[in-house]
Design a protein around this motif. Structure first.
Motif, PDB file in Angstrom:
ATOM      1  N   ARG A  16     -87.494 -27.923  56.491  1.00 49.06           N
ATOM      2  CA  ARG A  16     -87.439 -26.457  56.584  1.00 49.06           C
ATOM      3  C   ARG A  16     -85.989 -26.027  56.846  1.00 49.06           C
ATOM      4  NH1 ARG A  16     -89.860 -24.768  62.555  1.00 49.06           N
ATOM      5  NH2 ARG A  16     -87.949 -25.210  63.670  1.00 49.06           N
ATOM      6  N   ILE A  18     -82.177 -24.877  56.941  1.00 48.12           N
ATOM      7  CA  ILE A  18     -81.005 -25.262  56.150  1.00 48.12           C
ATOM      8  C   ILE A  18     -81.291 -26.549  55.362  1.00 48.12           C
ATOM      9  CG2 ILE A  18     -78.619 -26.114  56.331  1.00 48.12           C
ATOM     10  CD1 ILE A  18     -78.319 -24.224  58.812  1.00 48.12           C
ATOM     11  N   ASP A  37     -87.853 -36.116  57.947  1.00 45.16           N
ATOM     12  CA  ASP A  37     -88.071 -35.140  59.022  1.00 45.16           C
ATOM     13  C   ASP A  37     -89.258 -35.594  59.865  1.00 45.16           C
ATOM     14  OD1 ASP A  37     -88.645 -32.567  60.432  1.00 45.16           O
ATOM     15  OD2 ASP A  37     -87.322 -31.665  58.947  1.00 45.16           O
ATOM     16  N   ARG A  39     -91.372 -33.231  60.747  1.00 45.94           N
ATOM     17  CA  ARG A  39     -92.381 -32.228  60.337  1.00 45.94           C
ATOM     18  C   ARG A  39     -93.022 -32.678  59.031  1.00 45.94           C
ATOM     19  NH1 ARG A  39     -93.015 -27.009  62.364  1.00 45.94           N
ATOM     20  NH2 ARG A  39     -91.822 -26.880  64.281  1.00 45.94           N
ATOM     21  N   LEU A  59     -89.170 -39.359  59.401  1.00 44.97           N
ATOM     22  CA  LEU A  59     -88.024 -39.967  60.087  1.00 44.97           C
ATOM     23  C   LEU A  59     -87.709 -39.189  61.354  1.00 44.97           C
ATOM     24  CD1 LEU A  59     -85.023 -41.728  59.531  1.00 44.97           C
ATOM     25  CD2 LEU A  59     -84.352 -39.367  59.497  1.00 44.97           C
ATOM     26  N   ASP A  60     -87.742 -39.907  62.464  1.00 45.36           N
ATOM     27  CA  ASP A  60     -87.164 -39.370  63.702  1.00 45.36           C
ATOM     28  C   ASP A  60     -85.776 -39.985  63.775  1.00 45.36           C
ATOM     29  OD1 ASP A  60     -86.239 -39.065  66.302  1.00 45.36           O
ATOM     30  OD2 ASP A  60     -88.214 -39.277  67.203  1.00 45.36           O
ATOM     31  N   VAL A  61     -84.746 -39.137  63.754  1.00 41.47           N
ATOM     32  CA  VAL A  61     -83.370 -39.655  63.623  1.00 41.47           C
ATOM     33  C   VAL A  61     -82.961 -40.564  64.784  1.00 41.47           C
ATOM     34  CG1 VAL A  61     -82.489 -37.778  62.169  1.00 41.47           C
ATOM     35  CG2 VAL A  61     -82.364 -37.549  64.666  1.00 41.47           C
ATOM     36  N   ASN A  87     -78.513 -33.514  59.016  1.00 45.88           N
ATOM     37  CA  ASN A  87     -78.727 -32.088  59.277  1.00 45.88           C
ATOM     38  C   ASN A  87     -79.677 -31.839  60.451  1.00 45.88           C
ATOM     39  OD1 ASN A  87     -79.249 -29.083  58.392  1.00 45.88           O
ATOM     40  ND2 ASN A  87     -81.270 -30.066  58.315  1.00 45.88           N
ATOM     41  N   TYR A 152     -75.937 -28.328  73.620  1.00 51.22           N
ATOM     42  CA  TYR A 152     -75.758 -28.117  72.175  1.00 51.22           C
ATOM     43  C   TYR A 152     -74.267 -28.128  71.816  1.00 51.22           C
ATOM     44  CZ  TYR A 152     -76.576 -25.962  67.553  1.00 51.22           C
ATOM     45  OH  TYR A 152     -76.628 -25.697  66.201  1.00 51.22           O
ATOM     46  N   LYS A 156     -72.352 -30.818  69.365  1.00 48.97           N
ATOM     47  CA  LYS A 156     -71.734 -30.420  68.084  1.00 48.97           C
ATOM     48  C   LYS A 156     -70.237 -30.711  68.066  1.00 48.97           C
ATOM     49  CE  LYS A 156     -75.512 -29.041  66.018  1.00 48.97           C
ATOM     50  NZ  LYS A 156     -76.026 -29.763  64.844  1.00 48.97           N
ATOM     51  N   GLY A 183     -72.259 -20.783  61.064  1.00 52.22           N
ATOM     52  CA  GLY A 183     -72.435 -19.785  62.121  1.00 52.22           C
ATOM     53  C   GLY A 183     -73.906 -19.427  62.184  1.00 52.22           C
ATOM     54  N   ILE A 185     -77.363 -18.522  61.179  1.00 49.37           N
ATOM     55  CA  ILE A 185     -78.084 -18.572  59.899  1.00 49.37           C
ATOM     56  C   ILE A 185     -79.551 -18.272  60.188  1.00 49.37           C
ATOM     57  CG2 ILE A 185     -78.614 -20.017  57.876  1.00 49.37           C
ATOM     58  CD1 ILE A 185     -75.551 -19.629  58.344  1.00 49.37           C
ATOM     59  N   THR A 187     -82.965 -19.018  60.168  1.00 50.50           N
ATOM     60  CA  THR A 187     -83.889 -20.144  59.996  1.00 50.50           C
ATOM     61  C   THR A 187     -84.889 -20.084  61.154  1.00 50.50           C
ATOM     62  OG1 THR A 187     -82.716 -21.684  61.442  1.00 50.50           O
ATOM     63  CG2 THR A 187     -81.952 -21.584  59.151  1.00 50.50           C
TER      64      THR A 187
HETATM   65  P1  NAP Z   1     -84.559 -25.804  62.010  1.00 51.56           P
HETATM   66  O1  NAP Z   1     -85.031 -24.647  61.220  1.00 51.56           O
HETATM   67  O2  NAP Z   1     -85.082 -25.982  63.396  1.00 51.56           O
HETATM   68  O3  NAP Z   1     -84.825 -27.148  61.160  1.00 51.56           O
HETATM   69  C1  NAP Z   1     -84.441 -28.393  61.689  1.00 51.56           C
HETATM   70  C2  NAP Z   1     -85.434 -29.458  61.268  1.00 51.56           C
HETATM   71  O4  NAP Z   1     -85.035 -30.701  61.903  1.00 51.56           O
HETATM   72  C3  NAP Z   1     -86.861 -29.152  61.766  1.00 51.56           C
HETATM   73  O5  NAP Z   1     -87.822 -29.491  60.795  1.00 51.56           O
HETATM   74  C4  NAP Z   1     -86.939 -30.034  62.985  1.00 51.56           C
HETATM   75  O6  NAP Z   1     -88.243 -30.322  63.421  1.00 51.56           O
HETATM   76  C5  NAP Z   1     -86.205 -31.269  62.492  1.00 51.56           C
HETATM   77  N1  NAP Z   1     -85.912 -32.210  63.580  1.00 51.56           N
HETATM   78  C6  NAP Z   1     -85.764 -31.946  64.901  1.00 51.56           C
HETATM   79  N2  NAP Z   1     -85.601 -33.088  65.577  1.00 51.56           N
HETATM   80  C7  NAP Z   1     -85.640 -34.096  64.667  1.00 51.56           C
HETATM   81  C8  NAP Z   1     -85.563 -35.511  64.765  1.00 51.56           C
HETATM   82  N3  NAP Z   1     -85.435 -36.141  65.958  1.00 51.56           N
HETATM   83  N4  NAP Z   1     -85.610 -36.238  63.640  1.00 51.56           N
HETATM   84  C9  NAP Z   1     -85.783 -35.629  62.441  1.00 51.56           C
HETATM   85  N5  NAP Z   1     -85.919 -34.313  62.285  1.00 51.56           N
HETATM   86  C10 NAP Z   1     -85.843 -33.552  63.389  1.00 51.56           C
HETATM   87  O7  NAP Z   1     -82.977 -25.800  62.134  1.00 51.56           O
HETATM   88  P2  NAP Z   1     -81.849 -25.164  61.163  1.00 51.56           P
HETATM   89  O8  NAP Z   1     -81.487 -23.839  61.697  1.00 51.56           O
HETATM   90  O9  NAP Z   1     -82.226 -25.330  59.733  1.00 51.56           O
HETATM   91  O10 NAP Z   1     -80.631 -26.124  61.537  1.00 51.56           O
HETATM   92  C11 NAP Z   1     -80.271 -27.267  60.763  1.00 51.56           C
HETATM   93  C12 NAP Z   1     -78.971 -27.812  61.331  1.00 51.56           C
HETATM   94  O11 NAP Z   1     -77.965 -26.799  61.277  1.00 51.56           O
HETATM   95  C13 NAP Z   1     -79.061 -28.234  62.805  1.00 51.56           C
HETATM   96  O12 NAP Z   1     -78.282 -29.375  63.021  1.00 51.56           O
HETATM   97  C14 NAP Z   1     -78.469 -27.051  63.538  1.00 51.56           C
HETATM   98  O13 NAP Z   1     -77.943 -27.409  64.790  1.00 51.56           O
HETATM   99  C15 NAP Z   1     -77.394 -26.623  62.566  1.00 51.56           C
HETATM  100  N6  NAP Z   1     -76.984 -25.236  62.724  1.00 51.56           N
HETATM  101  C16 NAP Z   1     -77.871 -24.215  62.580  1.00 51.56           C
HETATM  102  C17 NAP Z   1     -77.431 -22.913  62.760  1.00 51.56           C
HETATM  103  C18 NAP Z   1     -78.366 -21.734  62.609  1.00 51.56           C
HETATM  104  O14 NAP Z   1     -77.930 -20.623  62.935  1.00 51.56           O
HETATM  105  N7  NAP Z   1     -79.573 -21.896  62.140  1.00 51.56           N
HETATM  106  C19 NAP Z   1     -76.098 -22.660  63.096  1.00 51.56           C
HETATM  107  C20 NAP Z   1     -75.226 -23.727  63.233  1.00 51.56           C
HETATM  108  C21 NAP Z   1     -75.680 -25.018  63.040  1.00 51.56           C
HETATM  109  P3  NAP Z   1     -88.822 -29.458  64.688  1.00 51.56           P
HETATM  110  O15 NAP Z   1     -88.861 -28.047  64.229  1.00 51.56           O
HETATM  111  O16 NAP Z   1     -90.151 -30.048  64.954  1.00 51.56           O
HETATM  112  O17 NAP Z   1     -87.845 -29.651  65.819  1.00 51.56           O
END
Ligand code: NAP
Length: 256
Positions: A16, A18, A37, A39, A59-61, A87, A152, A156, A183, A185, A187
């Protein structure tokens, strides 16, 4: 024809947000893509939607055995590995004095250790295939500080530094390693956040997952002279502080 035809990519957290946008973008380039993932339901649904060029593997990373299985599956489903996108990430609230020990450790475990484990596990496969690229999804929280999310921010910044170490270590094997810094996003991770968060940015809106995926696609496919580099997708959020509002510029020659 893409230079990565008959080669594979693995996108962690690809079910899901990004990650899902990155899966779509890389699949369009002719790469066979593994969604990796925790999920399962959402990942399987996305793979089903995108057809035989995309598969899902749990996959759990943070689990070494999951990495072995997912990487083996990537090569058997789609061909030699070319691209790893680290990611997957989690965000937990808590400032330096508030965050609980297990939460601090868990955030570092997923966001930093998980990405290291991915690079550690995938690098031999990329080297054997003649090289490739690793993209680590950091954040603007890897470029500056934010209050209230200490773990966090630490994770990062760590990932940004680890990217540079890996770029140096893996260059002899023909592997580029870069970080991408989104920045805010839209999601599921940011679902609860209000538009006021982005109101003072030069581009005053949340970004879309596709806008980050476009950058990751560029780094994977086009940025062949970049390694150890940082690619920012943040609506200008880290550009600097705005000291005056537009109204105070009424004498501006372009009407700002
Ligand atoms: P998201 O919508 O929460 O999607 C992240 C996915 O990673 C989810 O399916 C999540 O599952 C999964 N995940 C969590 N823990 C995991 C694990 N141990 N092993 C494998 N998968 C795992 O997040 P996103 O907003 O798309 O973010 C993606 C990346 O971009 C992240 O690294 C985030 O820190 C970075 N980022 C996001 C933003 C933003 O504004 N959205 C900004 C800067 C950086 P669960 O939902 O079950 O945890």
């Amino acid at each position: 024809m893409s230079k990565y035809n008959h080669r594979s990519a693995i996108v962690t957290g690809g079910s899901r947000g990004i990650g899902a946008a990155v899966v779509r973008a890389l699949a369009k380039e002719g790469l066979g893509v593994v969604i990796a993932d925790i999920r399962d339901a959402e990942g399987l649904q996305l793979a089903d939607e995108l057809g035989s060029g995309v598969s899902f593997h749990h996959l759990d990373v943070t689990m070494e055995s999951d990495w072995s299985r997912a990487l083996e599956a990537a090569e058997s489903d789609h061909g030699p590995l070319a691209v790893l996108v680290n990611n997957a990430g989690i965000l937990d609230i808590g400032g330096v004095t508030e965050v609980h020990r297990p939460i601090f450790r868990h955030v570092l475990d997923v966001n930093l250790y998980g990405a290291w484990l991915g690079m550690h596990s995938a690098a031999p496969l990329l080297a054997r295939a003649g090289g490739g690229v690793i993209i680590n999804v950091s954040s603007t929280a890897g470029l500056m500080g934010y209050s209230g999310i200490a773990a966090y921010v630490a994770s990062k910044w760590g990932l940004r530094g680890l990217t540079k170490a890996a770029a140096l270590d893996l260059a002899p094997a023909g592997i580029r390693v870069c970080s991408v810094h989104p920045g805010p996003i839209r999601t599921p991770m940011t679902a609860g956040l209000d538009d006021s968060l982005v109101a003072t940015q030069p581009i005053p809106r949340f970004g879309e997952p596709d806008e980050v995926a476009a950058m990751i696609r560029f780094v994977a496919m086009e940025a062949t002279y970049s390694t150890g580099s940082e690619f920012v997708v943040d609506g200008g959020a880290t550009t600097g502080a705005i000291l005056a509002t537009p109204e105070t510029h009424s004498d501006s020659p372009i009407g700002l």
